[in-house]
Design a protein around this motif. Structure first.
Motif, PDB file in Angstrom:
ATOM      1  N   VAL A 113      -0.990  21.729   5.681  1.00 40.06           N
ATOM      2  CA  VAL A 113      -0.067  21.509   6.785  1.00 40.06           C
ATOM      3  C   VAL A 113       0.133  20.005   6.954  1.00 40.06           C
ATOM      4  N   LEU A 114       1.324  19.642   7.370  1.00 38.01           N
ATOM      5  CA  LEU A 114       1.614  18.223   7.567  1.00 38.01           C
ATOM      6  C   LEU A 114       1.079  17.790   8.930  1.00 38.01           C
ATOM      7  N   PHE A 115       0.276  16.730   8.947  1.00 38.03           N
ATOM      8  CA  PHE A 115      -0.279  16.214  10.199  1.00 38.03           C
ATOM      9  C   PHE A 115      -0.252  14.695  10.152  1.00 38.03           C
ATOM     10  N   ARG A 116       0.422  14.085  11.120  1.00 39.08           N
ATOM     11  CA  ARG A 116       0.608  12.638  11.140  1.00 39.08           C
ATOM     12  C   ARG A 116       1.113  12.106   9.803  1.00 39.08           C
ATOM     13  N   ARG A 128       0.848  -1.191   0.000  1.00 41.19           N
ATOM     14  CA  ARG A 128       0.000   0.000   0.000  1.00 41.19           C
ATOM     15  C   ARG A 128       0.880   1.236   0.000  1.00 41.19           C
ATOM     16  N   LEU A 129       0.525   2.177  -0.869  1.00 39.64           N
ATOM     17  CA  LEU A 129       1.220   3.458  -0.857  1.00 39.64           C
ATOM     18  C   LEU A 129       0.442   4.362   0.088  1.00 39.64           C
ATOM     19  N   LEU A 130       1.021   4.656   1.248  1.00 34.84           N
ATOM     20  CA  LEU A 130       0.319   5.457   2.243  1.00 34.84           C
ATOM     21  C   LEU A 130       0.317   6.925   1.843  1.00 34.84           C
ATOM     22  N   PRO A 131      -0.696   7.678   2.325  1.00 29.06           N
ATOM     23  CA  PRO A 131      -0.776   9.094   1.951  1.00 29.06           C
ATOM     24  C   PRO A 131       0.474   9.873   2.337  1.00 29.06           C
ATOM     25  N   GLU A 132       1.206   9.403   3.360  1.00 31.58           N
ATOM     26  CA  GLU A 132       2.424  10.107   3.758  1.00 31.58           C
ATOM     27  C   GLU A 132       3.607   9.735   2.881  1.00 31.58           C
ATOM     28  N   ARG A 133       3.308   9.098   1.738  1.00 28.75           N
ATOM     29  CA  ARG A 133       4.331   8.743   0.749  1.00 28.75           C
ATOM     30  C   ARG A 133       5.353   7.758   1.304  1.00 28.75           C
ATOM     31  N   VAL A 134       4.825   6.747   1.911  1.00 28.61           N
ATOM     32  CA  VAL A 134       5.640   5.645   2.396  1.00 28.61           C
ATOM     33  C   VAL A 134       5.040   4.388   1.789  1.00 28.61           C
ATOM     34  N   LEU A 135       5.881   3.517   1.257  1.00 24.42           N
ATOM     35  CA  LEU A 135       5.387   2.271   0.682  1.00 24.42           C
ATOM     36  C   LEU A 135       5.388   1.212   1.781  1.00 24.42           C
ATOM     37  N   ARG A 136       4.173   0.738   2.123  1.00 17.32           N
ATOM     38  CA  ARG A 136       4.078  -0.243   3.197  1.00 17.32           C
ATOM     39  C   ARG A 136       3.841  -1.638   2.623  1.00 17.32           C
ATOM     40  N   THR A 159      14.302  -3.112  19.515  1.00 16.40           N
ATOM     41  CA  THR A 159      13.093  -2.481  20.040  1.00 16.40           C
ATOM     42  C   THR A 159      12.234  -1.902  18.924  1.00 16.40           C
ATOM     43  N   CYS A 160      12.897  -1.430  17.866  1.00 10.86           N
ATOM     44  CA  CYS A 160      12.191  -0.697  16.805  1.00 10.86           C
ATOM     45  C   CYS A 160      12.519  -1.299  15.435  1.00 10.86           C
ATOM     46  N   PRO A 161      11.702  -2.233  14.937  1.00 15.09           N
ATOM     47  CA  PRO A 161      12.010  -2.896  13.669  1.00 15.09           C
ATOM     48  C   PRO A 161      11.988  -1.937  12.464  1.00 15.09           C
ATOM     49  N   ASN A 162      11.324  -0.782  12.616  1.00 16.63           N
ATOM     50  CA  ASN A 162      11.231   0.143  11.476  1.00 16.63           C
ATOM     51  C   ASN A 162      12.283   1.245  11.525  1.00 16.63           C
ATOM     52  N   LEU A 163      13.341   1.010  12.264  1.00 14.27           N
ATOM     53  CA  LEU A 163      14.405   1.997  12.419  1.00 14.27           C
ATOM     54  C   LEU A 163      14.897   2.558  11.073  1.00 14.27           C
ATOM     55  N   ASN A 164      15.193   1.676  10.126  1.00 13.90           N
ATOM     56  CA  ASN A 164      15.764   2.140   8.852  1.00 13.90           C
ATOM     57  C   ASN A 164      14.774   2.959   8.036  1.00 13.90           C
ATOM     58  N   ALA A 165      13.522   2.505   8.010  1.00 15.75           N
ATOM     59  CA  ALA A 165      12.505   3.247   7.247  1.00 15.75           C
ATOM     60  C   ALA A 165      12.277   4.622   7.872  1.00 15.75           C
ATOM     61  N   ALA A 166      12.280   4.671   9.209  1.00 17.56           N
ATOM     62  CA  ALA A 166      12.061   5.947   9.894  1.00 17.56           C
ATOM     63  C   ALA A 166      13.222   6.903   9.636  1.00 17.56           C
ATOM     64  N   GLU A 167      14.446   6.374   9.694  1.00 20.83           N
ATOM     65  CA  GLU A 167      15.617   7.215   9.405  1.00 20.83           C
ATOM     66  C   GLU A 167      15.540   7.741   7.979  1.00 20.83           C
ATOM     67  N   VAL A 188       4.687  14.093  11.962  1.00 20.51           N
ATOM     68  CA  VAL A 188       5.313  13.016  11.185  1.00 20.51           C
ATOM     69  C   VAL A 188       4.467  11.741  11.276  1.00 20.51           C
ATOM     70  N   PRO A 189       4.655  10.794  10.354  1.00 24.89           N
ATOM     71  CA  PRO A 189       3.890   9.547  10.429  1.00 24.89           C
ATOM     72  C   PRO A 189       4.152   8.833  11.754  1.00 24.89           C
ATOM     73  N   ALA A 190       3.180   8.016  12.181  1.00 25.68           N
ATOM     74  CA  ALA A 190       3.264   7.355  13.487  1.00 25.68           C
ATOM     75  C   ALA A 190       4.535   6.512  13.638  1.00 25.68           C
ATOM     76  N   PHE A 191       4.962   5.830  12.578  1.00 23.74           N
ATOM     77  CA  PHE A 191       6.138   4.962  12.739  1.00 23.74           C
ATOM     78  C   PHE A 191       7.414   5.777  12.939  1.00 23.74           C
ATOM     79  N   VAL A 192       7.436   7.010  12.411  1.00 21.66           N
ATOM     80  CA  VAL A 192       8.602   7.885  12.598  1.00 21.66           C
ATOM     81  C   VAL A 192       8.579   8.466  14.017  1.00 21.66           C
ATOM     82  N   ARG A 193       7.388   8.901  14.447  1.00 18.79           N
ATOM     83  CA  ARG A 193       7.221   9.406  15.823  1.00 18.79           C
ATOM     84  C   ARG A 193       7.658   8.336  16.825  1.00 18.79           C
TER      85      ARG A 193
END
Ligand SMILES: [Zn+2]
Length: 251
Positions: free
Chosen positions: A103-106, A47-55, A232-240, A200-205
């Motif tokens: 404005v950017l929200f979540r 899924r291409l999320l609205p925050e432009r992240v491919l999940r 602790t955080c499996p999405n570390l690389n995507a968030a970075e 920022v998106p929840a996974f980045v927060r």
């Protein structure tokens, strides 16, 4: 707009240039890649999320390697989705006379509209799906004030929730307007977070918060710190990757 122009824009022409563990390149654009495991999923789902992240959802028994292969097999679809999302963005109203601003929200672009009556905080948070309203003479100031208020409620809540899940015991959590930092952790266990984490998106927060929580055990950026954070955080690389892309020009 002429239809053939639209067709040209939507037609997968350049293709995905490269896929790495953390991102997909479409032409010059980089999409962070977020892999999530879901035991109930029956198959791989993109899924291409609205925050432009491919999940990519990985089903039970699936692997990251297979997930990347699945993305590569469906690259034409991904590119088409990405291009149509870019096309929608270009239609966002940009009329200053209507006092409308995006404005950017979540992690998503939403519309802010100026109104005369005050909104409650709950009402504000709930209607932020596609658009919301604020009071005040300067629209941007009013939006920032409202987001800041919301951050003061939500970010400490999220921090204590994540701390409980992962067995951390933070002290005070304060919300600040740091210019260059997303967060910090003191030697006494106090955590400061930037109110803009509400944008920022929840996974980045969650990544930034977990980063500070891991500092409660390792007050440095040693190998042991990063090892613990990766566990602790499996999405570390995507968030970075997301922060690298958007971090400096978040507004
Ligand atoms: Zn750090």
């Amino acid at each position: 707009m002429q239809l053939d122009f639209l067709d040209a824009l939507l037609k997968p022409s350049t293709g995905i240039h490269s896929i790495s563990e953390t991102a997909v390149m479409i032409g010059q654009s980089k999409l962070p890649l977020l892999c999530v495991r879901n035991k109930r999923a029956k198959r791989y789902i993109i899924r291409l999320l609205p925050e432009r992240v491919l999940r990519v959802t990985i089903p039970r028994g699936g692997s990251r390697k297979e997930a990347l292969h699945f993305v590569s097999k469906n690259s034409a679809w991904v590119e088409k989705q990405f291009l149509s999302m870019r096309l929608q963005d270009s239609f966002l109203p940009n009329d200053k006379s209507q006092a409308v601003e995006t404005v950017l929200f979540r992690g998503r672009r939403v519309l802010a509209r100026s109104v005369s009556e005050d909104e409650s905080l709950a009402g504000f948070a709930n209607q932020l799906d596609r658009s919301f309203s604020v009071t005040g003479s300067s629209l941007r100031d009013a939006v920032e004030t409202m987001l800041h208020r919301l951050a003061k409620v939500e970010l400490p809540e999220t921090t204590f929730r994540l701390a409980k899940v992962h067995g951390f015991y933070p002290g005070r959590v304060t919300i600040r307007s740091q210019k260059t930092r997303w967060g910090s952790c003191s030697s006494t266990g106090a955590i400061s977070l930037n109110w803009r984490l509400i944008q920022v998106p929840a996974f980045v927060r969650d990544y930034v918060i977990l980063h500070e929580l891991v500092h409660l055990h390792h007050l440095d950026h040693s190998t042991r710190f990063w090892e613990r954070l990766a566990k602790t955080c499996p999405n570390l690389n995507a968030a970075e990757a997301w922060l690298k892309l958007h971090g400096n020009r978040i507004c």
